[in-house]
Motif scaffolding. Structure first.
Motif, PDB file in Angstrom:
ATOM      1  N   ASP A  13       0.946  -1.389   0.031  1.00 22.88           N
ATOM      2  CA  ASP A  13      -0.321  -0.374  -0.225  1.00 22.88           C
ATOM      3  C   ASP A  13       1.047   1.091  -0.245  1.00 22.88           C
ATOM      4  O   ASP A  13       0.440   2.485  -0.739  1.00 22.88           O
ATOM      5  CB  ASP A  13      -0.800  -0.125   1.622  1.00 22.88           C
ATOM      6  CG  ASP A  13      -1.875  -1.205   1.510  1.00 22.88           C
ATOM      7  OD1 ASP A  13      -2.151  -1.455  -0.175  1.00 22.88           O
ATOM      8  OD2 ASP A  13      -2.720  -1.013   2.056  1.00 22.88           O
ATOM      9  N   VAL A  14       2.231   1.389   0.973  1.00 24.34           N
ATOM     10  CA  VAL A  14       3.033   2.779   0.758  1.00 24.34           C
ATOM     11  C   VAL A  14       3.338   2.506  -0.702  1.00 24.34           C
ATOM     12  O   VAL A  14       2.725   3.706  -1.115  1.00 24.34           O
ATOM     13  CB  VAL A  14       4.183   1.972   1.407  1.00 24.34           C
ATOM     14  CG1 VAL A  14       5.017   3.368   2.020  1.00 24.34           C
ATOM     15  CG2 VAL A  14       3.652   2.190   2.931  1.00 24.34           C
ATOM     16  N   LYS A  15       4.074   1.385  -1.390  1.00 24.01           N
ATOM     17  CA  LYS A  15       4.497   1.891  -2.714  1.00 24.01           C
ATOM     18  C   LYS A  15       3.459   1.865  -3.722  1.00 24.01           C
ATOM     19  O   LYS A  15       4.196   3.250  -4.525  1.00 24.01           O
ATOM     20  CB  LYS A  15       5.110   0.371  -3.018  1.00 24.01           C
ATOM     21  CG  LYS A  15       4.799   0.269  -4.353  1.00 24.01           C
ATOM     22  CD  LYS A  15       7.005   0.833  -4.565  1.00 24.01           C
ATOM     23  CE  LYS A  15       7.045   0.352  -5.905  1.00 24.01           C
ATOM     24  NZ  LYS A  15       7.425   1.152  -6.828  1.00 24.01           N
ATOM     25  N   VAL A  24       4.677  11.739   1.305  1.00 29.04           N
ATOM     26  CA  VAL A  24       6.095  11.626   1.876  1.00 29.04           C
ATOM     27  C   VAL A  24       6.563  10.561   2.920  1.00 29.04           C
ATOM     28  O   VAL A  24       5.620   9.842   3.626  1.00 29.04           O
ATOM     29  CB  VAL A  24       6.229  13.276   2.405  1.00 29.04           C
ATOM     30  CG1 VAL A  24       7.660  12.927   2.642  1.00 29.04           C
ATOM     31  CG2 VAL A  24       5.669  14.268   1.494  1.00 29.04           C
ATOM     32  N   VAL A  25       7.211   9.686   2.229  1.00 35.97           N
ATOM     33  CA  VAL A  25       8.018   8.633   3.448  1.00 35.97           C
ATOM     34  C   VAL A  25       8.789   8.763   3.954  1.00 35.97           C
ATOM     35  O   VAL A  25       9.921   9.747   3.537  1.00 35.97           O
ATOM     36  CB  VAL A  25       8.010   7.109   2.776  1.00 35.97           C
ATOM     37  CG1 VAL A  25       8.336   6.319   2.921  1.00 35.97           C
ATOM     38  CG2 VAL A  25       6.541   6.606   1.704  1.00 35.97           C
ATOM     39  N   ILE A  26       8.908   8.701   4.985  1.00 37.85           N
ATOM     40  CA  ILE A  26       9.718   9.439   6.310  1.00 37.85           C
ATOM     41  C   ILE A  26      10.746   7.902   7.228  1.00 37.85           C
ATOM     42  O   ILE A  26       9.719   7.064   7.649  1.00 37.85           O
ATOM     43  CB  ILE A  26       9.367  10.357   7.770  1.00 37.85           C
ATOM     44  CG1 ILE A  26       8.642  11.396   6.510  1.00 37.85           C
ATOM     45  CG2 ILE A  26      10.602  10.632   8.071  1.00 37.85           C
ATOM     46  CD1 ILE A  26       9.756  12.214   5.486  1.00 37.85           C
ATOM     47  N   ASP A  27      11.339   7.603   7.093  1.00 34.88           N
ATOM     48  CA  ASP A  27      12.764   6.658   7.189  1.00 34.88           C
ATOM     49  C   ASP A  27      13.333   7.311   8.726  1.00 34.88           C
ATOM     50  O   ASP A  27      13.948   8.454   8.810  1.00 34.88           O
ATOM     51  CB  ASP A  27      13.670   6.364   6.379  1.00 34.88           C
ATOM     52  CG  ASP A  27      14.349   5.109   6.499  1.00 34.88           C
ATOM     53  OD1 ASP A  27      14.681   4.673   8.225  1.00 34.88           O
ATOM     54  OD2 ASP A  27      14.815   4.110   6.126  1.00 34.88           O
ATOM     55  N   VAL A  28      12.626   6.752   9.647  1.00 40.84           N
ATOM     56  CA  VAL A  28      13.310   7.350  10.998  1.00 40.84           C
ATOM     57  C   VAL A  28      14.264   6.793  12.160  1.00 40.84           C
ATOM     58  O   VAL A  28      13.899   6.512  12.647  1.00 40.84           O
ATOM     59  CB  VAL A  28      12.145   8.009  12.459  1.00 40.84           C
ATOM     60  CG1 VAL A  28      11.122   8.471  11.757  1.00 40.84           C
ATOM     61  CG2 VAL A  28      12.143   5.431  12.157  1.00 40.84           C
ATOM     62  N   ARG A  29      15.121   5.784  10.799  1.00 46.45           N
ATOM     63  CA  ARG A  29      15.908   4.789  11.434  1.00 46.45           C
ATOM     64  C   ARG A  29      17.463   6.022  11.324  1.00 46.45           C
ATOM     65  O   ARG A  29      17.548   7.103  10.909  1.00 46.45           O
ATOM     66  CB  ARG A  29      16.953   3.052  10.088  1.00 46.45           C
ATOM     67  CG  ARG A  29      14.906   2.937  10.344  1.00 46.45           C
ATOM     68  CD  ARG A  29      15.922   2.121   9.058  1.00 46.45           C
ATOM     69  NE  ARG A  29      16.190   1.887   7.817  1.00 46.45           N
ATOM     70  CZ  ARG A  29      16.796   1.360   7.041  1.00 46.45           C
ATOM     71  NH1 ARG A  29      17.605   0.707   7.489  1.00 46.45           N
ATOM     72  NH2 ARG A  29      17.135   2.317   5.904  1.00 46.45           N
ATOM     73  N   GLU A  30      18.853   5.337  11.932  1.00 50.26           N
ATOM     74  CA  GLU A  30      19.761   5.947  11.531  1.00 50.26           C
ATOM     75  C   GLU A  30      20.351   6.994  10.399  1.00 50.26           C
ATOM     76  O   GLU A  30      20.254   5.709  10.006  1.00 50.26           O
ATOM     77  CB  GLU A  30      20.699   6.210  12.960  1.00 50.26           C
ATOM     78  CG  GLU A  30      20.508   5.531  14.281  1.00 50.26           C
ATOM     79  CD  GLU A  30      19.746   7.541  15.013  1.00 50.26           C
ATOM     80  OE1 GLU A  30      20.377   7.936  14.685  1.00 50.26           O
ATOM     81  OE2 GLU A  30      18.457   7.658  15.223  1.00 50.26           O
ATOM     82  N   HIS A  89       2.056   5.021   9.669  1.00 50.39           N
ATOM     83  CA  HIS A  89       3.382   3.951   9.604  1.00 50.39           C
ATOM     84  C   HIS A  89       2.827   2.665   8.897  1.00 50.39           C
ATOM     85  O   HIS A  89       2.026   2.618   8.651  1.00 50.39           O
ATOM     86  CB  HIS A  89       4.336   3.942  10.785  1.00 50.39           C
ATOM     87  CG  HIS A  89       3.223   2.503  11.637  1.00 50.39           C
ATOM     88  ND1 HIS A  89       4.642   2.060  12.555  1.00 50.39           N
ATOM     89  CD2 HIS A  89       2.684   2.224  12.537  1.00 50.39           C
ATOM     90  CE1 HIS A  89       4.331   1.329  12.796  1.00 50.39           C
ATOM     91  NE2 HIS A  89       2.667   1.210  13.150  1.00 50.39           N
ATOM     92  N   MET A  90       4.249   2.581   8.389  1.00 53.09           N
ATOM     93  CA  MET A  90       4.300   1.071   7.467  1.00 53.09           C
ATOM     94  C   MET A  90       4.638  -0.124   8.635  1.00 53.09           C
ATOM     95  O   MET A  90       5.132  -0.668   9.353  1.00 53.09           O
ATOM     96  CB  MET A  90       5.867   1.259   6.233  1.00 53.09           C
ATOM     97  CG  MET A  90       5.396  -0.035   6.111  1.00 53.09           C
ATOM     98  SD  MET A  90       6.956   0.133   4.066  1.00 53.09           S
ATOM     99  CE  MET A  90       8.309  -0.304   4.844  1.00 53.09           C
ATOM    100  N   ALA A  91       3.882  -0.651   8.456  1.00 55.98           N
ATOM    101  CA  ALA A  91       3.528  -2.637   9.471  1.00 55.98           C
ATOM    102  C   ALA A  91       5.014  -2.777   9.230  1.00 55.98           C
ATOM    103  O   ALA A  91       4.948  -3.176   7.517  1.00 55.98           O
ATOM    104  CB  ALA A  91       2.473  -2.992   8.921  1.00 55.98           C
ATOM    105  N   GLY A  92       5.186  -3.533   9.515  1.00 60.07           N
ATOM    106  CA  GLY A  92       6.717  -4.361   9.808  1.00 60.07           C
ATOM    107  C   GLY A  92       8.638  -3.806   9.219  1.00 60.07           C
ATOM    108  O   GLY A  92       8.649  -4.671   8.868  1.00 60.07           O
ATOM    109  N   GLY A  93       7.583  -2.780   8.813  1.00 63.32           N
ATOM    110  CA  GLY A  93       8.903  -1.794   8.163  1.00 63.32           C
ATOM    111  C   GLY A  93      10.194  -2.556   7.299  1.00 63.32           C
ATOM    112  O   GLY A  93       9.120  -2.888   6.612  1.00 63.32           O
TER     113      GLY A  93
END
Length: 118
Positions: A13-15, A24-30, A89-93
């Motif tokens: 769904d995000v894709k 807008v997709v935001i990656d919250v990893r370092e 947020h995206m389930a399962g990352g």
């Protein structure tokens, strides 16, 4: 937090929403994690310095993601604390994204060059 709503979307769904330029997709990893592998088109806003008021939304809804979904849920909480009534947020990352075989930018550790996979 009972009046706050956390939506979860599947990687597919995000894709689809990304392909339609709806989000807008935001990656919250370092940054180190983001540099190693990332979703094409995602922006990096690490949870360690996350400021919901500084997200580059361009007037579009934001979808948060991380490695497995824990940090993106924590970032959503920061959005709620900043006054948002809803967050997604995206389930399962990224783990689920990769399992679904969706495109990924991966940095070759030998050359340091990014490469599109999938």
């Amino acid at each position: 937090m009972s009046d706050k709503i956390l939506h979860e979307l599947s990687p597919a769904d995000v894709k689809a929403k990304m392909d339609a330029s709806e989000v807008v997709v935001i990656d919250v990893r370092e940054p180190r994690e983001f540099g190693a592998e990332r979703i094409p088109g995602a922006f990096n806003f690490p949870l360690s310095t996350f400021d919901a008021s500084a997200l580059p939304t361009g007037g579009k809804p934001v979808i948060l993601h991380c490695g497995v979904g824990k940090r993106s849920a924590m970032a959503a909480q920061k959005c709620f604390e900043g006054g948002a009534a809803e967050a997604t947020h995206m389930a399962g990352g990224l783990g689920e994204w990769k399992q679904a075989g969706l495109p990924l930018i991966v940095t070759d550790p030998e050359t340091g060059q990014p490469e599109l996979k999938g």
